[in-house]
Design a protein around this motif. Structure first.
Motif, PDB file in Angstrom:
ATOM      1  N   SER A 208       0.832  -1.215   0.000  1.00 31.21           N
ATOM      2  CA  SER A 208       0.000   0.000   0.000  1.00 31.21           C
ATOM      3  C   SER A 208       0.863   1.260   0.000  1.00 31.21           C
ATOM      4  CB  SER A 208      -0.953   0.003   1.205  1.00 31.21           C
ATOM      5  OG  SER A 208      -0.214   0.171   2.403  1.00 31.21           O
TER       6      SER A 208
ATOM      7  N   CYS B  27      -2.461 -10.077  -3.029  1.00 27.56           N
ATOM      8  CA  CYS B  27      -3.018  -8.790  -2.614  1.00 27.56           C
ATOM      9  C   CYS B  27      -4.150  -9.087  -1.658  1.00 27.56           C
ATOM     10  CB  CYS B  27      -3.506  -8.012  -3.826  1.00 27.56           C
ATOM     11  SG  CYS B  27      -2.155  -7.718  -4.989  1.00 27.56           S
TER      12      CYS B  27
ATOM     13  N   LEU C   4      -3.398  -2.321  -4.373  1.00 29.12           N
ATOM     14  CA  LEU C   4      -2.194  -3.086  -4.024  1.00 29.12           C
ATOM     15  C   LEU C   4      -1.609  -3.753  -5.277  1.00 29.12           C
ATOM     16  CD1 LEU C   4      -3.216  -4.885  -0.678  1.00 29.12           C
ATOM     17  CD2 LEU C   4      -2.248  -2.614  -0.996  1.00 29.12           C
TER      18      LEU C   4
END
Ligand code: NAP
Length: 282
Positions: free
Chosen positions: A51, A70, A78
């Motif tokens: 992130s 992710c 992400l």
């Protein structure tokens, strides 16, 4: 060198283990190296957060392939951050852990998240393989608390069946796609070998720990209350309940020959998964 994300989790952990066993050069990208435990001693580790794009250039530097998980946030963001960093670093191939919902339930929230995550990887310009499993056998670990406390599992799934898949099989397909040619642009839907209801999975867990367990079919409202009490975010609760509603009408039962076709052996059964995880339920 292969960069592995999600290495403290179910699938990424198994991917890391299998790549190390195969003698492949690997590096684990983790938010907190301490969470890798014993695995950390066997591989190169780099700190990074999908992130936070500013942490990713150094993490991806020198990698020629990447395994992406992710989870736990905005999946498309992400995936976009990771694919962008991979492209910049000159990564040649990305294997993304996606979901069968992309194919079987593209319009529910979980399907939309994964479709968008796939789209970000596909548009990055890096060659890719999509791994699209259905429900994981490891989802049953979430039942361990009520099994220990009440000898029961409370789920709003009626007698619907799913095909729980062992994370080691998902990982083995990912490892094949990372380490051999011919998987570029392929989308692999994966499923476990047997269709089992939640009650049947609970009975198997009971047999493994030598204690009869109850499966209690609860309402959607009761399930919502349970997840709220457990502190899960509302957006996640809504997405899970939407997926459960589809499972109740048969979504999740579809077989897939892909594990057997790619690995040349049958997929592991729920009992085989349970042998390795039984202690979690005692
Ligand atoms: N469960 C199912 O039935 C199912 C079915 C199909 C697809 N999927 C998909 O599979 C994925 C989950 O796989 P899993 O069960 O192997 O995961 P998991 O066990 O829940 O682990 C998640 C991993 O992601 C890492 N992570 C979370 N946020 C991160 C971030 N911002 N930056 C870097 N790493 C981060 C976690 O690391 P930390 O140690 O730092 O937390 C952990 O290693 C999800 O995309 C899910 O939608 C699940």
């Amino acid at each position: 060198m292969i960069l592995v994300t999600g290495a403290t989790g179910n699938v990424g952990g198994a991917v890391l283990e299998q790549l190390v066993e195969a003698g492949q050069p690997v590096r684990a990208l983790v938010r907190d190296p301490a969470r890798l435990g014993e695995r950390g001693g066997k591989v190169a580790v780099v700190q990074g957060d999908l992130s936070k794009p500013e942490t990713l250039d150094a993490a991806f530097a020198g990698a020629d392939r990447a395994f992406l998980v992710c989870a736990g946030g905005d999946l498309p963001e992400l995936a976009g951050n990771a694919a962008g960093a991979a492209k910049k670093a000159g990564v040649k191939h990305i294997v993304l852990l996606s979901s069968s919902s992309v194919v079987s339930a593209p319009d529910i929230q979980i399907g939309r998240w994964h479709r968008e995550a796939e789209a970000r990887v596909k548009s990055s310009g890096v060659s890719w393989t999509m791994i699209q499993p259905g429900g994981f056998a490891s989802n049953t670990l979430q039942w361990a608390g009520s099994i220990k406390a009440q000898g029961a599992v409370f789920q709003p799934l009626g007698d619907a069946k799913t095909r729980p898949i062992d994370e080691r099989d998902i990982a083995a397909v990912a490892v094949k796609a990372l380490t051999s040619a011919g998987h570029e642009g392929k989308e692999y839907v994966l499923a476990g070998p047997e269709a089992l209801s939640a009650a049947e999975q609970v009975a198997k867990i009971g047999a493994a720990i030598g204690r009869p367990l109850r499966y209690v079919d609860v309402s959607e409202d009761a399930a919502r209350e349970q997840m709220t009490k457990a502190g899960l975010p509302e957006v996640f609760i809504r997405a899970v309940l939407e997926a459960f509603a589809l499972i109740r009408v048969g979504n999740g039962e579809e077989p897939s020959p892909t594990v057997e076709e790619l690995l040349g052996r049958r997929a592991r059964t729920f009992d085989e998964w349970l042998e390795r995880h039984v202690e979690a339920f005692r």
